[in-house]
Design a protein around this motif. Structure first.
Motif, short mmCIF file in Angstrom:
data_model
loop_
_atom_site.label_atom_id
_atom_site.label_comp_id
_atom_site.label_asym_id
_atom_site.label_seq_id
_atom_site.Cartn_x
_atom_site.Cartn_y
_atom_site.Cartn_z
N LYS A 162 0.86 -1.19 0.00
CA LYS A 162 0.00 0.00 0.00
C LYS A 162 0.90 1.24 0.00
O LYS A 162 1.98 1.22 0.59
CB LYS A 162 -0.90 0.01 1.24
CG LYS A 162 -1.87 -1.18 1.34
CD LYS A 162 -3.01 -1.06 0.37
CE LYS A 162 -4.00 -2.21 0.48
NZ LYS A 162 -4.86 -2.15 1.68
N THR A 176 -3.79 -2.03 -4.47
CA THR A 176 -4.97 -1.77 -3.67
C THR A 176 -5.47 -3.09 -3.11
O THR A 176 -4.99 -4.17 -3.49
CB THR A 176 -6.09 -1.13 -4.50
OG1 THR A 176 -6.50 -2.08 -5.51
CG2 THR A 176 -5.61 0.15 -5.18
N SER A 177 -6.47 -3.04 -2.24
CA SER A 177 -7.04 -4.27 -1.69
C SER A 177 -7.60 -5.15 -2.80
O SER A 177 -7.52 -6.37 -2.74
CB SER A 177 -8.14 -3.94 -0.68
OG SER A 177 -7.59 -3.28 0.45
N ARG A 237 -4.33 -6.49 -5.39
CA ARG A 237 -3.12 -7.17 -4.91
C ARG A 237 -3.07 -8.65 -5.29
O ARG A 237 -2.02 -9.14 -5.71
CB ARG A 237 -2.98 -6.98 -3.39
CG ARG A 237 -4.14 -7.46 -2.58
CD ARG A 237 -4.12 -6.95 -1.14
NE ARG A 237 -5.39 -7.23 -0.49
CZ ARG A 237 -5.73 -6.81 0.71
NH1 ARG A 237 -4.88 -6.08 1.42
NH2 ARG A 237 -6.91 -7.12 1.22
N THR A 246 -1.34 -5.24 4.32
CA THR A 246 -2.41 -5.34 5.32
C THR A 246 -3.44 -6.40 4.94
O THR A 246 -4.64 -6.16 4.98
CB THR A 246 -3.12 -3.98 5.53
OG1 THR A 246 -3.78 -3.58 4.32
CG2 THR A 246 -2.14 -2.91 5.96
N MET A 247 -2.97 -7.58 4.57
CA MET A 247 -3.87 -8.60 4.02
C MET A 247 -4.27 -9.64 5.06
O MET A 247 -3.43 -10.37 5.58
CB MET A 247 -3.21 -9.29 2.84
CG MET A 247 -4.17 -10.12 2.02
SD MET A 247 -3.38 -10.66 0.49
CE MET A 247 -4.81 -11.23 -0.40
N SER A 285 -11.82 -5.87 0.22
CA SER A 285 -11.27 -6.12 1.56
C SER A 285 -12.16 -7.09 2.33
O SER A 285 -13.35 -7.24 2.03
CB SER A 285 -11.16 -4.80 2.34
OG SER A 285 -12.45 -4.25 2.56
N ASP A 326 -9.92 3.08 -1.76
CA ASP A 326 -9.03 2.93 -0.61
C ASP A 326 -9.67 3.56 0.62
O ASP A 326 -10.72 4.22 0.54
CB ASP A 326 -7.64 3.52 -0.88
CG ASP A 326 -7.69 4.98 -1.30
OD1 ASP A 326 -8.57 5.72 -0.79
OD2 ASP A 326 -6.86 5.40 -2.13
N TYR A 327 -9.04 3.35 1.78
CA TYR A 327 -9.61 3.84 3.04
C TYR A 327 -9.57 5.36 3.19
O TYR A 327 -10.52 5.94 3.74
CB TYR A 327 -8.94 3.14 4.23
CG TYR A 327 -9.19 1.65 4.24
CD1 TYR A 327 -10.47 1.15 4.45
CD2 TYR A 327 -8.17 0.74 4.00
CE1 TYR A 327 -10.73 -0.21 4.43
CE2 TYR A 327 -8.41 -0.62 3.99
CZ TYR A 327 -9.69 -1.10 4.21
OH TYR A 327 -9.95 -2.44 4.18
N THR A 383 -12.60 -0.77 9.10
CA THR A 383 -11.52 -1.67 8.70
C THR A 383 -10.77 -2.04 9.98
O THR A 383 -11.29 -1.84 11.08
CB THR A 383 -10.59 -1.05 7.64
OG1 THR A 383 -9.65 -2.05 7.23
CG2 THR A 383 -9.84 0.15 8.15
N TYR A 433 -2.88 -10.80 9.83
CA TYR A 433 -2.29 -10.46 8.55
C TYR A 433 -1.22 -11.48 8.17
O TYR A 433 -0.41 -11.89 9.01
CB TYR A 433 -1.60 -9.09 8.60
CG TYR A 433 -2.51 -7.90 8.71
CD1 TYR A 433 -3.90 -8.03 8.75
CD2 TYR A 433 -1.97 -6.62 8.77
CE1 TYR A 433 -4.71 -6.92 8.85
CE2 TYR A 433 -2.78 -5.50 8.88
CZ TYR A 433 -4.15 -5.65 8.92
OH TYR A 433 -4.95 -4.55 9.03
#
Length: 274
Positions: free
Chosen positions: A44, A85-86, A89, A104-105, A152, A172-173, A190, A220
């Motif tokens: 990210k 991005t989520s 990826r 952050t997965m 996500s 994205d956030y 999140t 994660y």
């Protein structure tokens, strides 16, 4: 004429085959990275403190980046960072554009059918950012609009936890948080560590809070291609060594410790997953 047409078709077939061969991910990432001496990591780039662009150096830095830096160093390889991005990826990984995901997965069974994960290297829980005093329990969010990121686990978790809510998914956030600031959503959801990073950077952060309302646990993992056993074993061995040497804790303290805006406690250790 028929002969010419056949030659054109054959030529096109050769081009398609060549392109497919170029795009195909390596069967043995560990051997390929050692050969190229380059490790390409999907990270990210707008999500402090996990991965974001440092204003002074213009380089991507963060918790996730320090982990893949350590892995690249162990491999004797140069680290190349590619923003993801989520939603992008996993496709980037399976298509061979990156070698590893450090973004952050959350590890879950559905994703584990498509890719392989390392041992858990960070642990958090899914919560919300809301206007200060607006939310005391999940009931306060029933029937409301809630923002999160496309692709996500947060997206799925909040739909299960609050079925009556309308979930708006952003790229994205930070975009989701902007929608909260503009009054377009009642909350952003999140993982707590990500929310803490967003809130710490907000100029009007005193207007918002992270209530003590948690809807899931989020382990994660570093993502690698399915059945890429040698590489997965290498990464797992490396992060276990980082835990044993204290390097993993030092990285956590650097980004989340008392000297940071986040002040999160490290409630986990990196261990071999059962």
């Amino acid at each position: 004429m028929k002969k010419l047409a056949a030659m054109v078709v054959m030529g096109l077939a050769l081009v398609v085959t060549a392109k497919a061969a170029m795009a195909a991910p390596p069967a043995d990432t560990l051997a390929e990275v050692k050969k190229k001496k380059v490790l390409v990591a999907g990270v990210k780039d707008s999500l402090p403190p996990f991965g974001y662009v440092d204003e002074k150096t213009r380089e991507i830095v963060g918790y996730d980046i320090d982990f893949v830096k350590a892995i690249a160093k162990k491999l004797g390889a140069k680290l190349e960072l590619k923003p993801v991005t989520s939603a992008s990826r996993m496709p980037q990984l399976t298509e061979g554009n990156i070698d590893i995901i450090a973004a952050t997965m959350t590890k879950n069974p559905e994703r584990a059918k498509q890719i392989s994960f390392s041992h858990t290297y960070f642990f958090t829980g899914q919560k919300f950012i809301t206007r200060k005093g607006a939310v005391r329990s999940l009931r306060d969010l029933e029937g409301k609009k809630i923002g999160t990121a496309k692709g996500s686990t947060s997206e799925q978790n909040v739909k299960k936890a609050i079925p009556s809510a309308t979930v708006l998914s952003f790229d994205d956030y930070p975009q989701a948080f902007l929608a909260l600031q503009q009054g377009k959503v009642a909350a952003v959801t999140t993982d707590e560590a990500i929310l803490a990073g967003i809130l710490a950077k907000a100029p009007n952060k005193a207007q918002f809070e992270i209530p003590k309302v948690q809807i899931s646990e989020e382990p994660y993992g570093l993502g690698m291609r399915k059945d890429d056993t040698k590489f997965v074993n290498f990464v797992n061995k490396t992060i276990l060594e980082m835990e044993k040497s204290g390097e993993a804790k030092r990285i956590f303290d650097k980004w989340f410790g008392p000297g940071t805006p986040y002040h999160l406690q490290r409630t986990f250790r990196i261990t071999a997953d059962k």
